[in-house]
Motif scaffolding. Sequence first.
Motif, mmCIF file in Angstrom:
data_model
loop_
_atom_site.group_PDB
_atom_site.id
_atom_site.type_symbol
_atom_site.label_atom_id
_atom_site.label_comp_id
_atom_site.label_asym_id
_atom_site.label_seq_id
_atom_site.Cartn_x
_atom_site.Cartn_y
_atom_site.Cartn_z
ATOM 1 N N GLU A 5 0.747 -1.015 -0.320
ATOM 2 C CA GLU A 5 0.340 0.109 0.144
ATOM 3 C C GLU A 5 1.400 1.080 -0.390
ATOM 4 O OE1 GLU A 5 -1.492 2.132 1.281
ATOM 5 O OE2 GLU A 5 -2.912 1.813 -0.684
ATOM 6 N N SER A 6 1.245 2.079 -1.431
ATOM 7 C CA SER A 6 2.089 3.041 -1.390
ATOM 8 C C SER A 6 1.742 4.161 -0.586
ATOM 9 C CB SER A 6 2.287 2.961 -3.029
ATOM 10 O OG SER A 6 2.873 1.758 -3.315
ATOM 11 N N THR A 7 0.410 4.608 -0.252
ATOM 12 C CA THR A 7 -0.264 5.529 -0.434
ATOM 13 C C THR A 7 -0.012 6.167 1.346
ATOM 14 O OG1 THR A 7 -1.463 5.416 -1.664
ATOM 15 C CG2 THR A 7 -1.725 7.306 0.225
ATOM 16 N N SER A 8 -0.240 4.321 1.814
ATOM 17 C CA SER A 8 -0.070 4.520 3.355
ATOM 18 C C SER A 8 2.007 4.318 3.673
ATOM 19 C CB SER A 8 -1.021 3.699 4.373
ATOM 20 O OG SER A 8 -1.670 4.910 4.118
ATOM 21 N N ARG A 9 1.906 3.616 2.162
ATOM 22 C CA ARG A 9 3.439 2.633 3.005
ATOM 23 C C ARG A 9 3.669 1.581 3.974
ATOM 24 N NH1 ARG A 9 7.490 8.129 3.280
ATOM 25 N NH2 ARG A 9 7.399 8.572 0.959
ATOM 26 N N THR A 10 2.756 0.855 3.479
ATOM 27 C CA THR A 10 2.885 -0.826 4.356
ATOM 28 C C THR A 10 2.442 -1.462 3.938
ATOM 29 O OG1 THR A 10 -0.162 0.239 4.486
ATOM 30 C CG2 THR A 10 1.261 0.946 6.721
ATOM 31 N N ASP B 278 2.017 6.557 8.196
ATOM 32 C CA ASP B 278 1.399 5.507 7.594
ATOM 33 C C ASP B 278 -0.283 5.650 8.151
ATOM 34 O OD1 ASP B 278 1.698 4.479 10.377
ATOM 35 O OD2 ASP B 278 1.235 3.003 10.048
ATOM 36 N N ARG C 23 0.532 14.556 4.399
ATOM 37 C CA ARG C 23 0.581 13.697 4.546
ATOM 38 C C ARG C 23 2.397 13.212 4.074
ATOM 39 N NH1 ARG C 23 1.421 9.989 0.128
ATOM 40 N NH2 ARG C 23 -1.123 10.680 -1.051
ATOM 41 N N TRP D 250 -3.634 5.592 5.642
ATOM 42 C CA TRP D 250 -4.210 6.900 4.920
ATOM 43 C C TRP D 250 -4.670 6.557 4.011
ATOM 44 C CZ3 TRP D 250 -2.829 12.050 6.167
ATOM 45 C CH2 TRP D 250 -1.576 12.597 7.074
ATOM 46 N N ARG E 156 5.579 -1.564 8.501
ATOM 47 C CA ARG E 156 5.766 0.067 7.877
ATOM 48 C C ARG E 156 7.113 0.364 6.938
ATOM 49 N NH1 ARG E 156 3.869 0.835 13.808
ATOM 50 N NH2 ARG E 156 1.598 1.636 13.403
#
Lengths: 537, 537
Positions: free
Chosen positions: A162-167, B453, B302, B415, A276
Amino acid sequence: MSERKRSHWGWGWADKFPGTEQRKQLGQQLGMMLGIEPTGPAEPVALDDVALHDARVAAPEKLSFVTDEREERIRHTYGRAFTDVARGFVGDFSPAPDLVAHPTTEEEVGHVLDWAQGAKVAVVPYGGGTSVVRGVECPLPPGFAGTLSLDLRGLDRVLEVESTSRTARIQAGATGPRLEEQLAEHGMTLRCFPQSFEHSTLGGWIATRAGGHFATNYTHIDDLTAAIRALTPAGVKEGEVWASRRLPGSGAGPSPDRMMLGSEGTLGVITEAWMRVRPKPQFRASASVRFQKYEDAVAACRAVAQSGLFPSNCRLLDSREAKLNMVATDGSAVLLLGFESADHALEPWMARALELAKDFGGEPSEPKYSDSGKKTGDSGQAGSWKNAFIEMPYLQNVLLSLGVIADTFETAIPWDRFEELHAAIVKNVRGAMKEVSGSPCHLSCRFTHVYPDGPAPYYTFIAPGRPGAELEQWAAIKKAASDTLIEHGATITHHHAVGRTHRPWFRKQRPQGFGDALRALKGALDPEGILNPGALI
Amino acid sequence: MSERKRSHWGWGWADKFPGTEQRKQLGQQLGMMLGIEPTGPAEPVALDDVALHDARVAAPEKLSFVTDEREERIRHTYGRAFTDVARGFVGDFSPAPDLVAHPTTEEEVGHVLDWAQGAKVAVVPYGGGTSVVRGVECPLPPGFAGTLSLDLRGLDRVLEVESTSRTARIQAGATGPRLEEQLAEHGMTLRCFPQSFEHSTLGGWIATRAGGHFATNYTHIDDLTAAIRALTPAGVKEGEVWASRRLPGSGAGPSPDRMMLGSEGTLGVITEAWMRVRPKPQFRASASVRFQKYEDAVAACRAVAQSGLFPSNCRLLDSREAKLNMVATDGSAVLLLGFESADHALEPWMARALELAKDFGGEPSEPKYSDSGKKTGDSGQAGSWKNAFIEMPYLQNVLLSLGVIADTFETAIPWDRFEELHAAIVKNVRGAMKEVSGSPCHLSCRFTHVYPDGPAPYYTFIAPGRPGAELEQWAAIKKAASDTLIEHGATITHHHAVGRTHRPWFRKQRPQGFGDALRALKGALDPEGILNPGALI
C-alpha cells in the motif's frame, strides 16, 4: 544449478566454510593479532555421519507436508548460538525434532496446531533458524509424545503493498532478501537489517523483537509493525484467527501486537504482518570520528543520541573493536555516523552531529554526501565495519574449528549506569576468560543502537578453548557476563531474545508477577502448552 | 486564600463557568455563527442540592485516609464525558462511589487493595477525573459490597531526576502542572500536553495511553515511559511490587510496560514511573499554510508526515475547524507547522516542510524562528488555535447550559482509507445529527497527530438538544460515529481510552482471542476482579 545449501552445523552458507589449509593460515593470523594460540584445525562431523534417534511420533497422512526425513530433522535441531554450533560441529544432534513441517498456507499451519494439540506434540515455530538463545531447540518436554519443527519459510510472499500509507502485508516466513526483493518491485524497502538478515525471517524478527538497521529512532521491529496476524492453538480450536487492525496508532487497551512481539513462539504462530515500509533512501551522508579517549567518545555519542538529529548510523566502536574490524588500528575509538533520507539532502544534519562530536574532542573524517541514490557508505571506515558486520558470524565457525571460543553478548543500559556496568563487564568477563582459559583473551565493545536515555552495548569475546571443554568454558564466561548485566541493572537478551539460554536471568529482570501474567496468557492462548515449551516463560 | 475549586459537574475550574447573562450573549453569538438556536440558559444543580444515596460500605478505622464524605463522593462520581457533564448538570450522581481514598504513600495504596479484596469492594483508580469514556465511573457491580474511588493525587512528587540519561522518576498522581513545575527545577520537561493537561495525572496518561504534545515521532506516553511501578491485587497478597527496570530499550519477552500501558486501571494501580524527559526547547520555528482544497491539504500533510522531518506540530484544520477556532475565516483549510529543538536551529527543517506544502498548492505564512528559548508560536494563527485548544472543553459546559450538545471523537486510520472514512463520517454523523435534532449542525475535523502510515483525525460536533433528551440524542450521534469508525477500519478510542463507553466497539476492533487474553491477565493479576470492573475488558 544445484540449490545453495546452508551449513548443517554452523553459521550461514556451507560453501563459506574455508578449507583446512586456509583455516590454518587464519589461525596463525589470529594468533599474531590477539595472542591466542589456535589448535587444530578440527573438521566438523559430516552430515552423513551424524547419529540420530528415530522419530518418536508420526504425523497423519493428511499432513502431507510433514516429514520425518533424517536431514530435515538434523537441519532443524538448532539455532546458531555458540552452544548450537559447538554441538553441531561434533555431530551431537540429540535434541532433533521428530518431525519437520513445511506448510505453504496459513490453513496448513492451522492443521498442524490442530493435530499437535490432540497428539500432545510440542510445536516449535521455525523461521531462519538463526536464534542465538536456543529459541528453536526443543528437547522432548515431559508429558509430550514428540516434537515438531514448524518451518514457515514456505509462507514467503509480500501479499500487498500500500504505497499511499507505506505499508505492506508480508508473510511471516519471508527471509530478509526474499521480502526486500519483492518490496523493491514497488520501490519500497523495510530497512530492517539484523545481522542474520540473509537467513532470518519476518516472523522471527517479530517473535524476538529484532533490532533493525537504524541506530536511532524507529528501528525496532516493534515500531515497524502495523498489524499482526497469528494462529493460536486456542483460536484454531474455535476457528478464530488472531488479527489486529492495520492502524498507524491506537490507544485502545493494551496493544495486542505488543503481546505477540517478543512472545518467541510461545503464544501463537505469526503468519503475516502489515509492516511500515518506505522508499529507498536517495540522500546519504557518512563520516567517522576518532577519539583518543573512550569516555569522550561515549559522551559524544550520547550528545548525538540526545540531539534529535536521528542519525541512521551512530555506532561507537571501542579501540579493540575498531582494531578487530580493521576500522582503526591506532588505538582510537571510532564513532561511525550516517544519515539517510528519501526526502531531503542531509548536510545540516551531519554538520551539527560533527559539531557535537568535536565538542568532545572527536577528530572527524571529511563527511561524504550522496544524492544519487547510490551508496557511498560502503567505502572507508564505515564500509570496513559494515563488511565485518556481515561476515562476523562466519568467523565463529572458523574459530571453533581452531579450538577457539568466540561469541558476543548484548544489552541496553541507561547512560548514567554505563560506565559502572562497562567496568564490571570488563573485570568479570576478562576474569572468567582468564580463569577458564588461563591465557590472554579478547573483549571488545560497540554500541549497536543508541537512545536518548542509553546505549545498547554489544560485546565480543574470544578465548582459547580446551578440546572437549569448550561448552563448559563458554558457560562460565556467559554466566559471568549475564550475572554482571543483571546485577548492574541492564537487560538480558541476545539478538533481542530470551529463549532457553537466558531464562534464569530473565526471571530476575522481569517485574514480580510478570511470570504469572505470561503463564496466564499462555494458558488462554495455548491451553495444552504445545507451543515452544521451555522457551521464555 | 481559599483553594481554587473544580466544578463538581463540568469541565475544569468552577470559576471559569460564566454567569447567566454572559452565557446568554455567548448563545446569541453561537446562533449567528453556527445557525443553532440555543435555549435557556439553564442552571446546574448546586452541590448542596444533589441527592445522594448513603454509603453501602464502611472502611476500617486503620484506613484513616478513606472517607465517605458527601462532597468527596459527588466529586469522584464521574469523569468529564458529555454524558458525565450532562448528568452532573441536572444533579444525577447515582453512580457515586461509597468511599473515596486519598493515599499519600504506595503502602497506603496497598492497604486499600488488601482490604478491598477481602471486603469485595470495587476499586477505581482515579487521577484527574478527566476520562471522557466513563473510565472512572463505577456503578455497583453484581456481587460487590460497595465501590471506592482511589484518588492518587496525594502521590504527586518527582522523586528523582537523572539528567545524564534524561529520565525522571515521577509519582503517578502528579498532574501535568505539578510534574512540570518540579521538572523545571532541574531544567527538564516531559512535554506531554494532552488537552486535559491542567488536571489529569501521569498515572492516568499511562493507564489510557495518552497522546502527547508532539504531532509526530515519539509523542505517545508509551514512548516516553522507561519503566513502570504498580501494585496489583495479587501482588499485594504476596508482598510483591510490579516494577520493571529502567532501560532505554529491551527485547526481553513481551514488554511488561506495554501490558500496563492502556490497562485503564483494570490490571494494577500504577504508583510511579521512570519517564523520558528532556531540556526545554530553545529553538522554535512555526508557520501556517492555507489550502483552498482539503484534499491538497491532506496530501501535503501526508508528505510532511512521511518526510522524516518530524515536526512538533503538524495539525491540519479543515475549513470549519479553522473557522470555529478563528484561525482562518475565508474557507481555507490550514496546516499548522512547528518545529522545536533544544539542540539546533531549525531553518532547514522548516524550509523543506514548506517546500512540500507548496508542492501541493499550499500558501504558507512567513515562518517565524526563535533561538532565545522564548515562545514565538503563541501569536498568529498557531496561537489562536492553541488558546482555543485549551479553552475548548470549557465551551462544552456553556453549550450544555444553553441546551446544545457539543462533543468530540477521535480515531486513527491509514492514509489510503482516510478519504472514504471521512466521507462516511460526514454523511453518517451529519445524518444522525439531522435525525435527532432536525436542524443545521456543526461537524469539523482536525488532525491531532500524523504518522507515516496515517493521520489521527479528531472530529467536533455541535447540535441543538431537546430539553431532557440530550443524552438520548448524544447516544444516537455517538453510535453513528462509532459504527462508522469500526466499519471503515479505524480505531475506537477517545482521548485514547476505551473505558465503559467504547466496549461494544472495542470488542469488534480487537483480535479474536484478545478478550480471552485480557481476561486471563486480569485473572492472574486481580483474581477477585476488584479493579475498575466494567471498564475495558
